[in-house]
Motif scaffolding. Structure first.
Motif, PDB file in Angstrom:
ATOM      1  N   GLN B  11     -42.738 -22.709  70.767  1.00  0.00           N
ATOM      2  CA  GLN B  11     -44.019 -22.461  70.117  1.00  0.00           C
ATOM      3  C   GLN B  11     -44.516 -21.074  70.512  1.00  0.00           C
ATOM      4  O   GLN B  11     -44.249 -20.606  71.617  1.00  0.00           O
ATOM      5  CB  GLN B  11     -45.048 -23.504  70.567  1.00  0.00           C
ATOM      6  CG  GLN B  11     -44.635 -24.921  70.242  1.00  0.00           C
ATOM      7  CD  GLN B  11     -44.429 -25.128  68.746  1.00  0.00           C
ATOM      8  OE1 GLN B  11     -45.287 -24.814  67.947  1.00  0.00           O
ATOM      9  NE2 GLN B  11     -43.247 -25.618  68.376  1.00  0.00           N
ATOM     10  N   VAL B  16     -50.973 -21.617  72.952  1.00  0.00           N
ATOM     11  CA  VAL B  16     -51.218 -22.368  74.183  1.00  0.00           C
ATOM     12  C   VAL B  16     -52.652 -22.093  74.656  1.00  0.00           C
ATOM     13  O   VAL B  16     -53.071 -20.945  74.754  1.00  0.00           O
ATOM     14  CB  VAL B  16     -50.211 -21.951  75.268  1.00  0.00           C
ATOM     15  CG1 VAL B  16     -50.532 -22.644  76.583  1.00  0.00           C
ATOM     16  CG2 VAL B  16     -48.807 -22.275  74.811  1.00  0.00           C
ATOM     17  N   THR B  20     -54.176 -24.966  79.644  1.00  0.00           N
ATOM     18  CA  THR B  20     -52.827 -25.371  80.024  1.00  0.00           C
ATOM     19  C   THR B  20     -52.067 -24.227  80.701  1.00  0.00           C
ATOM     20  O   THR B  20     -50.988 -24.438  81.204  1.00  0.00           O
ATOM     21  CB  THR B  20     -52.022 -25.836  78.791  1.00  0.00           C
ATOM     22  OG1 THR B  20     -51.856 -24.711  77.925  1.00  0.00           O
ATOM     23  CG2 THR B  20     -52.732 -26.949  78.059  1.00  0.00           C
ATOM     24  N   MET B  21     -52.645 -23.023  80.703  1.00  0.00           N
ATOM     25  CA  MET B  21     -51.942 -21.879  81.263  1.00  0.00           C
ATOM     26  C   MET B  21     -52.287 -21.639  82.737  1.00  0.00           C
ATOM     27  O   MET B  21     -51.907 -20.644  83.305  1.00  0.00           O
ATOM     28  CB  MET B  21     -52.299 -20.613  80.476  1.00  0.00           C
ATOM     29  CG  MET B  21     -51.630 -20.520  79.120  1.00  0.00           C
ATOM     30  SD  MET B  21     -49.847 -20.258  79.273  1.00  0.00           S
ATOM     31  CE  MET B  21     -49.825 -18.525  79.805  1.00  0.00           C
ATOM     32  N   ARG B  22     -53.062 -22.534  83.341  1.00  0.00           N
ATOM     33  CA  ARG B  22     -53.504 -22.276  84.697  1.00  0.00           C
ATOM     34  C   ARG B  22     -52.307 -22.086  85.623  1.00  0.00           C
ATOM     35  O   ARG B  22     -51.270 -22.715  85.467  1.00  0.00           O
ATOM     36  CB  ARG B  22     -54.385 -23.413  85.209  1.00  0.00           C
ATOM     37  CG  ARG B  22     -53.701 -24.735  85.397  1.00  0.00           C
ATOM     38  CD  ARG B  22     -54.739 -25.836  85.311  1.00  0.00           C
ATOM     39  NE  ARG B  22     -54.121 -27.129  85.140  1.00  0.00           N
ATOM     40  CZ  ARG B  22     -53.810 -27.945  86.140  1.00  0.00           C
ATOM     41  NH1 ARG B  22     -54.051 -27.603  87.375  1.00  0.00           N
ATOM     42  NH2 ARG B  22     -53.245 -29.101  85.903  1.00  0.00           N
ATOM     43  N   HIS B  23     -52.464 -21.192  86.563  1.00  0.00           N
ATOM     44  CA  HIS B  23     -51.427 -21.046  87.564  1.00  0.00           C
ATOM     45  C   HIS B  23     -52.089 -20.872  88.915  1.00  0.00           C
ATOM     46  O   HIS B  23     -53.276 -20.575  89.018  1.00  0.00           O
ATOM     47  CB  HIS B  23     -50.465 -19.915  87.199  1.00  0.00           C
ATOM     48  CG  HIS B  23     -50.848 -18.588  87.740  1.00  0.00           C
ATOM     49  ND1 HIS B  23     -51.773 -17.791  87.117  1.00  0.00           N
ATOM     50  CD2 HIS B  23     -50.434 -17.923  88.843  1.00  0.00           C
ATOM     51  CE1 HIS B  23     -51.916 -16.677  87.824  1.00  0.00           C
ATOM     52  NE2 HIS B  23     -51.122 -16.726  88.878  1.00  0.00           N
ATOM     53  N   VAL B  24     -51.307 -21.123  89.942  1.00  0.00           N
ATOM     54  CA  VAL B  24     -51.821 -21.093  91.308  1.00  0.00           C
ATOM     55  C   VAL B  24     -51.156 -19.935  92.034  1.00  0.00           C
ATOM     56  O   VAL B  24     -49.954 -19.703  91.875  1.00  0.00           O
ATOM     57  CB  VAL B  24     -51.525 -22.439  92.015  1.00  0.00           C
ATOM     58  CG1 VAL B  24     -51.721 -22.333  93.522  1.00  0.00           C
ATOM     59  CG2 VAL B  24     -52.409 -23.552  91.428  1.00  0.00           C
ATOM     60  N   SER B  25     -51.935 -19.190  92.815  1.00  0.00           N
ATOM     61  CA  SER B  25     -51.316 -18.157  93.648  1.00  0.00           C
ATOM     62  C   SER B  25     -51.723 -18.360  95.104  1.00  0.00           C
ATOM     63  O   SER B  25     -52.818 -18.843  95.395  1.00  0.00           O
ATOM     64  CB  SER B  25     -51.663 -16.757  93.153  1.00  0.00           C
ATOM     65  OG  SER B  25     -53.012 -16.461  93.410  1.00  0.00           O
ATOM     66  N   LEU B 238     -57.123 -23.424  92.078  1.00  0.00           N
ATOM     67  CA  LEU B 238     -57.429 -24.857  92.206  1.00  0.00           C
ATOM     68  C   LEU B 238     -58.898 -25.140  91.866  1.00  0.00           C
ATOM     69  O   LEU B 238     -59.459 -26.157  92.294  1.00  0.00           O
ATOM     70  CB  LEU B 238     -57.099 -25.351  93.623  1.00  0.00           C
ATOM     71  CG  LEU B 238     -55.630 -25.245  94.046  1.00  0.00           C
ATOM     72  CD1 LEU B 238     -55.439 -25.792  95.458  1.00  0.00           C
ATOM     73  CD2 LEU B 238     -54.740 -25.996  93.066  1.00  0.00           C
TER      74      LEU B 238
END
Lengths: 263, 263
Positions: B11, B16, B20-25, B238
């Motif tokens: 897709q 998106v 739904t694109m959250r990311h953790v660093s 988070l």
């Protein structure tokens, strides 16, 4: 006694070496469809992400099992007498209990509706890892038959040949809540063993063996929610633990029975 | 059956959603000095980092204990008869065994030189969490007396009032290697409880309670090595689990004795 700004002035950031500045980032693979039996899981992950040799791709056990067809239909199961007895006691479906027993070599505890078993692989967990959630009615998803082999296979088929961890949510003795752990590993050092190395005061460190793979699995779970459809997550920044060889796998994380204090 | 590139075309990324694109660093706080009794730990962390209200600052138990002076000198300890008996059996220092016993309410196992105890806080771990590594000779570092209170105190003093997790490395039953877990929490949801919610096939999810705080602790440990002098690590991304209230703390992660299958 130290106080901020007196004994310890902030150091200029430029003085910090690159090695100490490493950071880890965790990114979900977006867009994957619902996985079903026969799906080319590595191909799908490749289609929705760009993996490099230094990446660790953490994949939920559930989709690995589904793609591999590690699914049973309750209608096909004839429960044993033992399964029927446990099922009566716990008010469960005897066929589901039978599946749990077949996936186990030992039942450690059978209390309050939970069977804590040792799986055929050697993992200790609830219900042999057999799961009814996020699957079709009347079906149960089993753990992959050989999760390390699954991880190696996925690794060999992913672009760049990144490390692969297959993760599942396990409960813990004495503690509430589940954490994801590694049940299959290819290309990631399972444990970073500090035993015998010295600390900063030249004491020999004892019993310090860090489970890198389990911590990577736990970290990956932070970016997905249980219904989010993010079965694959990429963890970046663990380069120092990624290995060219597939390595000893998650089987090396199982405590040998002789060292096990909690049978 | 699905195959890559046929049933499931990639897709476009623009479709998106942000959610739904959250990311953790995960970033270590660089430059912190060796922490000693009386240090202003929050002030030091503040001097070497820039924390925001959405951050989770994961701090090693060891430095919290040291700053709080939760350290005992072996020379000040008179071992009990029980400690002397266990010490003889395990070829250990009876004074160290005495400290372990004083920090516990129950000894679950005493085998192969390891005491598995329930600490006065309720945690089950090796040697009541008492530690001789990275400390001066003849000294033992204890767990903080009330790690949740320590976390709340640190939170209130850090710029932006980020969430705070105090982490320690615990071994696990049946598994090799240690993972970091949360022994003190302020401002982070300890558990994300999915019990009663439905999965994507409308099945009610059972026994799905994700230990966010333990997974955050494990994730943070990935960026430090045991001698690296990175006792503070910032986990970003988070936000959905960070709370204005300090919340129930790590004590809520302890399984009540009545539900405990492995005494």
């Amino acid at each position: 006694m130290h106080t901020a700004g007196v004994a310890h002035e902030p150091q200029p950031v430029v003085a910090v070496t690159r090695a100490t500045m490493r950071h880890v980032s965790i990114v979900p693979v977006d867009g994957l469809p619902e996985i079903v039996a026969g799906d080319d899981l590595a191909g799908l992950i490749a289609a929705f992400s760009a993996t490099t040799p230094q990446d660790v791709v953490v994949i939920s056990q559930k989709v690995v099992s589904k793609a591999e067809g590690a699914v049973v239909r309750l209608d096909d199961i004839t429960p044993s007498r033992r399964a029927r007895r446990l099922a009566r006691k716990f008010e469960k479906d005897a066929r589901a209990v039978e599946v749990v027993l077949r996936q186990s070599t030992e039942v450690l505890r059978a209390e309050r509706g939970v069977l804590i078993t040792r799986t055929t692989h050697g993992f200790v967990c609830a219900n042999s890892g057999v799961d009814a959630s996020n699957t079709a009615t009347g079906e149960l998803v089993l753990l992959p038959e050989d999760p390390d082999a699954s991880a190696r296979r996925l690794r060999s088929r992913l672009p760049g040949r990144p490390a692969v961890v297959i993760a599942d949510s396990f409960g813990r003795a004495w503690r509430q809540g589940q954490c994801d752990i590694a049940i299959g590993i290819a290309g990631l050092m399972p444990i970073d063993d500090w035993c015998g190395r010295t600390d900063r005061n030249d004491h020999v460190l004892r019993a310090t063996a860090v489970s890198i793979a389990d911590q990577a699995a736990a970290a990956a779970d932070l970016v997905r929610s249980k219904d989010s459809g993010h079965p694959a997550v990429i963890v970046r920044g663990l380069d120092q633990y990624v290995t060219a060889a597939d390595g000893p796998g998650a089987v090396s994380l199982i405590r040998p029975a002789g060292q096990d204090m909690f049978r």
